[in-house]
Write a protein that holds these residues in place. Structure first.
Motif, PDB file in Angstrom:
ATOM      1  N   ARG A  37      20.382  -0.120  -4.284  1.00  0.00           N
ATOM      2  CA  ARG A  37      20.782   0.909  -3.315  1.00  0.00           C
ATOM      3  C   ARG A  37      21.438   0.276  -2.102  1.00  0.00           C
ATOM      4  O   ARG A  37      22.440   0.768  -1.599  1.00  0.00           O
ATOM      5  CB  ARG A  37      19.561   1.724  -2.901  1.00  0.00           C
ATOM      6  N   GLU A  38      20.876  -0.840  -1.632  1.00  0.00           N
ATOM      7  CA  GLU A  38      21.462  -1.485  -0.464  1.00  0.00           C
ATOM      8  C   GLU A  38      22.826  -2.079  -0.791  1.00  0.00           C
ATOM      9  O   GLU A  38      23.725  -2.095   0.040  1.00  0.00           O
ATOM     10  CB  GLU A  38      20.519  -2.558   0.082  1.00  0.00           C
ATOM     11  N   ALA A  39      22.992  -2.565  -2.009  1.00  0.00           N
ATOM     12  CA  ALA A  39      24.278  -3.140  -2.401  1.00  0.00           C
ATOM     13  C   ALA A  39      25.366  -2.075  -2.443  1.00  0.00           C
ATOM     14  O   ALA A  39      26.520  -2.324  -2.078  1.00  0.00           O
ATOM     15  CB  ALA A  39      24.153  -3.826  -3.755  1.00  0.00           C
ATOM     16  N   ILE A  40      24.998  -0.866  -2.882  1.00  0.00           N
ATOM     17  CA  ILE A  40      25.985   0.201  -3.028  1.00  0.00           C
ATOM     18  C   ILE A  40      26.173   0.989  -1.730  1.00  0.00           C
ATOM     19  O   ILE A  40      27.302   1.228  -1.285  1.00  0.00           O
ATOM     20  CB  ILE A  40      25.571   1.155  -4.164  1.00  0.00           C
ATOM     21  N   LEU A  41      25.072   1.387  -1.109  1.00  0.00           N
ATOM     22  CA  LEU A  41      25.136   2.262   0.057  1.00  0.00           C
ATOM     23  C   LEU A  41      25.006   1.526   1.383  1.00  0.00           C
ATOM     24  O   LEU A  41      25.294   2.090   2.437  1.00  0.00           O
ATOM     25  CB  LEU A  41      24.027   3.331  -0.036  1.00  0.00           C
ATOM     26  N   GLY A  42      24.547   0.294   1.324  1.00  0.00           N
ATOM     27  CA  GLY A  42      24.293  -0.440   2.557  1.00  0.00           C
ATOM     28  C   GLY A  42      22.870  -0.206   3.027  1.00  0.00           C
ATOM     29  O   GLY A  42      22.179   0.692   2.574  1.00  0.00           O
ATOM     30  N   GLY A  43      22.411  -1.013   3.956  1.00  0.00           N
ATOM     31  CA  GLY A  43      21.056  -0.891   4.480  1.00  0.00           C
ATOM     32  C   GLY A  43      20.865  -1.892   5.591  1.00  0.00           C
ATOM     33  O   GLY A  43      21.730  -2.732   5.865  1.00  0.00           O
ATOM     34  N   THR A  44      19.710  -1.806   6.276  1.00  0.00           N
ATOM     35  CA  THR A  44      19.440  -2.682   7.414  1.00  0.00           C
ATOM     36  C   THR A  44      19.412  -4.143   6.993  1.00  0.00           C
ATOM     37  O   THR A  44      19.958  -5.009   7.672  1.00  0.00           O
ATOM     38  CB  THR A  44      18.108  -2.299   8.068  1.00  0.00           C
ATOM     39  N   THR A  45      18.775  -4.445   5.853  1.00  0.00           N
ATOM     40  CA  THR A  45      18.701  -5.827   5.389  1.00  0.00           C
ATOM     41  C   THR A  45      20.090  -6.400   5.150  1.00  0.00           C
ATOM     42  O   THR A  45      20.448  -7.468   5.665  1.00  0.00           O
ATOM     43  CB  THR A  45      17.881  -5.926   4.093  1.00  0.00           C
ATOM     44  N   ARG A  46      20.874  -5.700   4.374  1.00  0.00           N
ATOM     45  CA  ARG A  46      22.203  -6.197   4.033  1.00  0.00           C
ATOM     46  C   ARG A  46      23.069  -6.341   5.281  1.00  0.00           C
ATOM     47  O   ARG A  46      23.825  -7.305   5.432  1.00  0.00           O
ATOM     48  CB  ARG A  46      22.874  -5.252   3.033  1.00  0.00           C
ATOM     49  N   SER A  47      22.963  -5.388   6.186  1.00  0.00           N
ATOM     50  CA  SER A  47      23.762  -5.436   7.408  1.00  0.00           C
ATOM     51  C   SER A  47      23.371  -6.625   8.282  1.00  0.00           C
ATOM     52  O   SER A  47      24.235  -7.331   8.814  1.00  0.00           O
ATOM     53  CB  SER A  47      23.589  -4.130   8.194  1.00  0.00           C
ATOM     54  N   MET A  48      22.067  -6.876   8.416  1.00  0.00           N
ATOM     55  CA  MET A  48      21.615  -8.011   9.221  1.00  0.00           C
ATOM     56  C   MET A  48      22.044  -9.333   8.596  1.00  0.00           C
ATOM     57  O   MET A  48      22.435 -10.274   9.292  1.00  0.00           O
ATOM     58  CB  MET A  48      20.093  -7.978   9.382  1.00  0.00           C
ATOM     59  N   LEU A  49      21.994  -9.408   7.273  1.00  0.00           N
ATOM     60  CA  LEU A  49      22.400 -10.634   6.596  1.00  0.00           C
ATOM     61  C   LEU A  49      23.901 -10.862   6.683  1.00  0.00           C
ATOM     62  O   LEU A  49      24.383 -11.971   6.497  1.00  0.00           O
ATOM     63  CB  LEU A  49      21.975 -10.595   5.128  1.00  0.00           C
ATOM     64  N   SER A  50      24.642  -9.801   6.958  1.00  0.00           N
ATOM     65  CA  SER A  50      26.098  -9.912   7.049  1.00  0.00           C
ATOM     66  C   SER A  50      26.567 -10.229   8.461  1.00  0.00           C
ATOM     67  O   SER A  50      27.516 -10.993   8.659  1.00  0.00           O
ATOM     68  CB  SER A  50      26.760  -8.604   6.593  1.00  0.00           C
ATOM     69  N   LYS A  51      25.897  -9.635   9.477  1.00  0.00           N
ATOM     70  CA  LYS A  51      26.446  -9.636  10.823  1.00  0.00           C
ATOM     71  C   LYS A  51      25.722 -10.520  11.829  1.00  0.00           C
ATOM     72  O   LYS A  51      26.327 -10.957  12.808  1.00  0.00           O
ATOM     73  CB  LYS A  51      26.443  -8.204  11.375  1.00  0.00           C
ATOM     74  N   SER A  52      24.441 -10.740  11.644  1.00  0.00           N
ATOM     75  CA  SER A  52      23.646 -11.355  12.704  1.00  0.00           C
ATOM     76  C   SER A  52      24.131 -12.765  13.057  1.00  0.00           C
ATOM     77  O   SER A  52      24.376 -13.579  12.173  1.00  0.00           O
ATOM     78  CB  SER A  52      22.175 -11.415  12.296  1.00  0.00           C
ATOM     79  N   ASN A  53      24.241 -13.016  14.358  1.00  0.00           N
ATOM     80  CA  ASN A  53      24.577 -14.373  14.817  1.00  0.00           C
ATOM     81  C   ASN A  53      23.316 -15.113  15.250  1.00  0.00           C
ATOM     82  O   ASN A  53      23.403 -16.175  15.856  1.00  0.00           O
ATOM     83  CB  ASN A  53      25.612 -14.332  15.943  1.00  0.00           C
ATOM     84  N   LEU A  54      22.154 -14.526  14.950  1.00  0.00           N
ATOM     85  CA  LEU A  54      20.871 -15.162  15.224  1.00  0.00           C
ATOM     86  C   LEU A  54      20.152 -15.425  13.912  1.00  0.00           C
ATOM     87  O   LEU A  54      20.375 -14.709  12.919  1.00  0.00           O
ATOM     88  CB  LEU A  54      19.991 -14.248  16.092  1.00  0.00           C
ATOM     89  N   PRO A  55      19.264 -16.411  13.863  1.00  0.00           N
ATOM     90  CA  PRO A  55      18.448 -16.586  12.667  1.00  0.00           C
ATOM     91  C   PRO A  55      17.537 -15.378  12.462  1.00  0.00           C
ATOM     92  O   PRO A  55      17.051 -14.774  13.426  1.00  0.00           O
ATOM     93  CB  PRO A  55      17.648 -17.862  12.948  1.00  0.00           C
ATOM     94  N   VAL A  56      17.313 -15.027  11.214  1.00  0.00           N
ATOM     95  CA  VAL A  56      16.477 -13.878  10.863  1.00  0.00           C
ATOM     96  C   VAL A  56      15.428 -14.345   9.862  1.00  0.00           C
ATOM     97  O   VAL A  56      15.764 -14.922   8.814  1.00  0.00           O
ATOM     98  CB  VAL A  56      17.318 -12.742  10.245  1.00  0.00           C
ATOM     99  N   LEU A  57      14.157 -14.105  10.186  1.00  0.00           N
ATOM    100  CA  LEU A  57      13.087 -14.410   9.246  1.00  0.00           C
ATOM    101  C   LEU A  57      12.707 -13.121   8.545  1.00  0.00           C
ATOM    102  O   LEU A  57      12.326 -12.149   9.186  1.00  0.00           O
ATOM    103  CB  LEU A  57      11.865 -15.020   9.936  1.00  0.00           C
ATOM    104  N   MET A  58      12.845 -13.123   7.217  1.00  0.00           N
ATOM    105  CA  MET A  58      12.575 -11.931   6.404  1.00  0.00           C
ATOM    106  C   MET A  58      11.491 -12.226   5.375  1.00  0.00           C
ATOM    107  O   MET A  58      11.348 -13.348   4.894  1.00  0.00           O
ATOM    108  CB  MET A  58      13.830 -11.489   5.664  1.00  0.00           C
ATOM    109  N   ALA A  59      10.738 -11.171   5.063  1.00  0.00           N
ATOM    110  CA  ALA A  59       9.759 -11.261   3.986  1.00  0.00           C
ATOM    111  C   ALA A  59       9.550  -9.853   3.455  1.00  0.00           C
ATOM    112  O   ALA A  59       9.956  -8.874   4.050  1.00  0.00           O
ATOM    113  CB  ALA A  59       8.454 -11.858   4.496  1.00  0.00           C
ATOM    114  N   ARG A  60       8.901  -9.790   2.281  1.00  0.00           N
ATOM    115  CA  ARG A  60       8.599  -8.464   1.727  1.00  0.00           C
ATOM    116  C   ARG A  60       7.353  -8.557   0.831  1.00  0.00           C
ATOM    117  O   ARG A  60       6.908  -9.650   0.515  1.00  0.00           O
ATOM    118  CB  ARG A  60       9.788  -7.918   0.953  1.00  0.00           C
TER     119      ARG A  60
END
Length: 278
Positions: free
Chosen positions: A255-278
């Protein structure tokens, strides 16, 4: 808990910012750094007609093997000058086989350091590597922007809180960093008045972190921009944050690959390091 095993996965020598970030993280955490050098065979057997020469497949494998060996040699040359504990390993896999290969190694790491999978300079397999570490490896992943880690990495942390299981998991996995930070802000964007925390969004999390000795504050923000990722990035800039902690993939990867989402957007745009987990 501390990060005592840090893993990074490389597939070409241009990923120097990622490797430098992994070295810096290992030094900061007094951890063992594992560097996995990946040779990717992009030739998919299903794309060849029946009876195609075996030489076609062997040539692709040989190229991937040579690339992995050269990359490991490059990494060893760089790490030999570093005063940290480290090890390297190389392997070859087709794109379709990356999931298990990366997942098995990430499973036994306390932290995985990777570059932005959607950056212009990212290798083709970066997205598959990132998702394998998060989903199959169940590991926290530190995504490093192209500019590398900030000089004061971990001093001021923004926690993107959304009352989800993924957000809670990311906070627990980030505890070693949160406890050492000078300040932490729990940022809540447009919370639902009917949510489990109702009139006190972030309150229970703030109490939990305070008991760990974390210097924490709460900021509740209105939805002033269309995308949550843009609001979080803007807030991080306003408070001078040098790290964002957030849950990954609240929706399915498809869904995120097709419609977009917060995760995908942050991984694309952020100029800061992002720590993610799930």
């Amino acid at each position: 808990m501390a990060y005592k095993t840090i893993l990074t996965v490389l597939s070409n020598e241009t990923q120097t910012a990622q490797l430098d970030a992994a070295i810096a993280a290992a030094r900061k955490e007094d951890a063992h750094l594992e560097v996995f050098c990946l040779g990717v065979d992009h030739a998919q057997a299903g794309y060849y007609y029946a009876g195609a020469s075996a030489y076609v497949f062997q040539e692709a494998i040989d190229k991937a093997l040579d690339a992995a060996e050269q990359l490991e040699k490059f990494v060893r040359g760089k790490l030999e000058a570093e005063e940290i504990r480290w090890s390297t390993e190389s392997a070859v896999a087709q794109v379709g086989g990356l999931t298990t290969l990366i997942g098995m190694r990430a499973r036994f790491a306390d932290l995985v350091v990777l570059g932005q999978p959607y950056a212009e300079s990212a290798p083709a397999e970066a997205e598959a590597v990132t998702e394998a570490a998060l989903f199959e490896g169940s590991a926290p992943v530190l995504i490093v922007p192209e500019g590398g880690l900030p000089q004061n990495f971990g001093n001021k942390i923004l926690v993107a809180w959304s009352q989800t299981e993924e957000a809670m998991t990311s906070v627990r996995r980030a505890l070693p960093l949160l406890k050492r930070a000078e300040s932490v802000e729990i940022t809540v964007v447009d919370p639902s008045p009917n949510g489990p925390e109702r009139s006190d969004p972030g309150g229970a999390l703030s109490q939990m972190l305070s008991r760990h000795g974390v210097n924490v504050e709460i900021a509740v923000l209105a939805r002033t921009l269309p995308q949550t990722s843009d609001i979080l990035s803007q807030r991080a800039t306003e408070i001078g944050a040098d790290l964002i902690v957030m849950g990954a993939y609240g929706h399915s990867r498809f869904r995120e690959a097709i419609l977009g989402g917060t995760t995908r957007s942050m991984l694309s745009k952020s100029n800061l390091p992002v720590l993610m987990a799930r």
